[in-house]
Design an enzyme around this catalytic site. Structure first.
Site, mmCIF file in Angstrom:
data_model
loop_
_atom_site.group_PDB
_atom_site.id
_atom_site.type_symbol
_atom_site.label_atom_id
_atom_site.label_comp_id
_atom_site.label_asym_id
_atom_site.label_seq_id
_atom_site.Cartn_x
_atom_site.Cartn_y
_atom_site.Cartn_z
ATOM 1 N N ASP A 29 1.675 -15.407 0.425
ATOM 2 C CA ASP A 29 0.396 -15.678 -0.239
ATOM 3 C C ASP A 29 0.171 -17.191 -0.259
ATOM 4 O O ASP A 29 1.086 -17.977 -0.530
ATOM 5 C CB ASP A 29 0.410 -15.113 -1.657
ATOM 6 C CG ASP A 29 -0.990 -15.045 -2.264
ATOM 7 O OD1 ASP A 29 -1.459 -13.928 -2.513
ATOM 8 O OD2 ASP A 29 -1.605 -16.113 -2.486
ATOM 9 N N ASN A 84 -4.558 -4.852 -6.608
ATOM 10 C CA ASN A 84 -5.764 -5.044 -7.406
ATOM 11 C C ASN A 84 -6.901 -4.257 -6.764
ATOM 12 O O ASN A 84 -7.058 -4.270 -5.541
ATOM 13 C CB ASN A 84 -6.138 -6.535 -7.464
ATOM 14 C CG ASN A 84 -5.104 -7.352 -8.211
ATOM 15 O OD1 ASN A 84 -4.552 -6.904 -9.213
ATOM 16 N ND2 ASN A 84 -4.812 -8.544 -7.722
ATOM 17 N N GLY A 90 -9.531 -8.534 -10.495
ATOM 18 C CA GLY A 90 -8.996 -9.713 -9.812
ATOM 19 C C GLY A 90 -8.919 -9.589 -8.308
ATOM 20 O O GLY A 90 -8.376 -10.471 -7.646
ATOM 21 N N GLN A 91 -9.462 -8.491 -7.741
ATOM 22 C CA GLN A 91 -9.437 -8.398 -6.267
ATOM 23 C C GLN A 91 -10.429 -9.390 -5.683
ATOM 24 O O GLN A 91 -11.596 -9.427 -6.094
ATOM 25 C CB GLN A 91 -9.781 -6.973 -5.805
ATOM 26 C CG GLN A 91 -9.582 -6.786 -4.302
ATOM 27 C CD GLN A 91 -9.838 -5.349 -3.824
ATOM 28 O OE1 GLN A 91 -10.268 -4.481 -4.587
ATOM 29 N NE2 GLN A 91 -9.575 -5.121 -2.542
ATOM 30 N N SER A 92 -9.948 -10.213 -4.760
ATOM 31 C CA SER A 92 -10.824 -11.210 -4.140
ATOM 32 C C SER A 92 -10.932 -11.007 -2.637
ATOM 33 O O SER A 92 -11.865 -11.520 -2.013
ATOM 34 C CB SER A 92 -10.314 -12.627 -4.448
ATOM 35 O OG SER A 92 -9.018 -12.807 -3.929
ATOM 36 N N HIS A 97 -4.299 -4.676 0.123
ATOM 37 C CA HIS A 97 -3.044 -5.422 0.287
ATOM 38 C C HIS A 97 -2.193 -5.264 -0.968
ATOM 39 O O HIS A 97 -2.704 -5.229 -2.078
ATOM 40 C CB HIS A 97 -3.311 -6.913 0.552
ATOM 41 C CG HIS A 97 -4.196 -7.546 -0.477
ATOM 42 N ND1 HIS A 97 -5.567 -7.422 -0.438
ATOM 43 C CD2 HIS A 97 -3.923 -8.290 -1.569
ATOM 44 C CE1 HIS A 97 -6.099 -8.064 -1.465
ATOM 45 N NE2 HIS A 97 -5.121 -8.595 -2.175
ATOM 46 N N LEU A 98 -0.898 -5.196 -0.735
ATOM 47 C CA LEU A 98 0.061 -5.106 -1.839
ATOM 48 C C LEU A 98 0.660 -6.484 -2.075
ATOM 49 O O LEU A 98 1.157 -7.120 -1.132
ATOM 50 C CB LEU A 98 1.178 -4.119 -1.487
ATOM 51 C CG LEU A 98 2.219 -3.911 -2.589
ATOM 52 C CD1 LEU A 98 1.663 -3.033 -3.709
ATOM 53 C CD2 LEU A 98 3.499 -3.288 -2.030
ATOM 54 N N HIS A 99 0.623 -6.946 -3.314
ATOM 55 C CA HIS A 99 1.338 -8.167 -3.685
ATOM 56 C C HIS A 99 2.788 -7.796 -3.973
ATOM 57 O O HIS A 99 3.051 -6.868 -4.738
ATOM 58 C CB HIS A 99 0.755 -8.783 -4.961
ATOM 59 C CG HIS A 99 -0.652 -9.277 -4.835
ATOM 60 N ND1 HIS A 99 -0.952 -10.611 -4.631
ATOM 61 C CD2 HIS A 99 -1.851 -8.628 -4.880
ATOM 62 C CE1 HIS A 99 -2.276 -10.761 -4.583
ATOM 63 N NE2 HIS A 99 -2.834 -9.586 -4.734
HETATM 64 P P1 AMP Z 1 -6.457 -10.335 -4.501
HETATM 65 O O1 AMP Z 1 -6.982 -11.346 -5.478
HETATM 66 O O2 AMP Z 1 -5.626 -9.248 -5.103
HETATM 67 O O3 AMP Z 1 -7.578 -9.790 -3.619
HETATM 68 O O4 AMP Z 1 -5.455 -11.107 -3.576
HETATM 69 C C1 AMP Z 1 -5.870 -11.909 -2.515
HETATM 70 C C2 AMP Z 1 -4.767 -12.885 -2.272
HETATM 71 O O5 AMP Z 1 -4.908 -13.388 -0.968
HETATM 72 C C3 AMP Z 1 -4.760 -14.080 -3.216
HETATM 73 O O6 AMP Z 1 -3.529 -14.088 -3.930
HETATM 74 C C4 AMP Z 1 -4.915 -15.284 -2.276
HETATM 75 O O7 AMP Z 1 -4.106 -16.360 -2.679
HETATM 76 C C5 AMP Z 1 -4.469 -14.707 -0.958
HETATM 77 N N1 AMP Z 1 -5.043 -15.309 0.237
HETATM 78 C C6 AMP Z 1 -6.360 -15.509 0.529
HETATM 79 N N2 AMP Z 1 -6.500 -16.027 1.754
HETATM 80 C C7 AMP Z 1 -5.255 -16.138 2.274
HETATM 81 C C8 AMP Z 1 -4.731 -16.607 3.519
HETATM 82 N N3 AMP Z 1 -5.515 -17.071 4.494
HETATM 83 N N4 AMP Z 1 -3.384 -16.585 3.690
HETATM 84 C C9 AMP Z 1 -2.567 -16.124 2.717
HETATM 85 N N5 AMP Z 1 -3.004 -15.662 1.531
HETATM 86 C C10 AMP Z 1 -4.324 -15.677 1.309
#
Ligand code: AMP
Ligand code: ZN
Length: 107
Positions: A29, A84, A90-92, A97-99
């Site tokens: 991440d 998320n 908090g999904q962005s 994807h799994l953290h």
């Molecule tokens: P979420 O907020 O659950 O959708 O998680 C998205 C995650 O993707 C966040 O923790 C970001 O830090 C991560 N992220 C976004 N763009 C990138 C990237 N290019 N490489 C690695 N991680 C990324």
């Protein structure tokens, strides 16, 4: 579709993969919330975990077996896994994807 994780899975954005299998990749991440913070990402595009479960259940199985393998490789004693779903949670990035988080204490 302008999806950053689709671009990463296709190799269009140079990224160091810690795991690559038939259906799943894993990479660090960008904004780590723990000493080990990896993202396990299906190669196929689904908006969230529930859609992935319906559309490509085998990818979910691979995600969790890859998580276990990575936890061993990173010497994690235990680990936290998080999906998320929805901006309110908090999904962005709207590509499932799994953290995988580890290396610190969690409350
Ligand atoms: P979420 O907020 O659950 O959708 O998680 C998205 C995650 O993707 C966040 O923790 C970001 O830090 C991560 N992220 C976004 N763009 C990138 C990237 N290019 N490489 C690695 N991680 C990324
Ligand atoms: Zn995508």
């Amino acid at each position: 579709m302008n999806c950053i994780f689709c671009k990463i899975t296709k190799g269009e954005i140079p990224t160091n993969f810690h795991y690559e299998g038939e259906r799943v990749i894993a990479f660090a991440d960008l904004n780590p919330q723990a000493p080990t913070h990896l993202l396990l990402v299906p190669k196929s595009h689904y908006e969230n975990a529930a859609e992935l479960a319906k559309g490509d259940p085998n990818a979910l199985v691979e995600i969790f077996s890859a998580a276990e393998q990575l936890a061993r490789e990173f010497n994690l004693e235990g680990y936290r896994t998080v999906f998320n779903t929805g901006a309110a949670a908090g999904q962005s990035v709207f590509h499932a994807h799994l953290h995988l988080l580890g290396g610190r204490a969690f409350s």
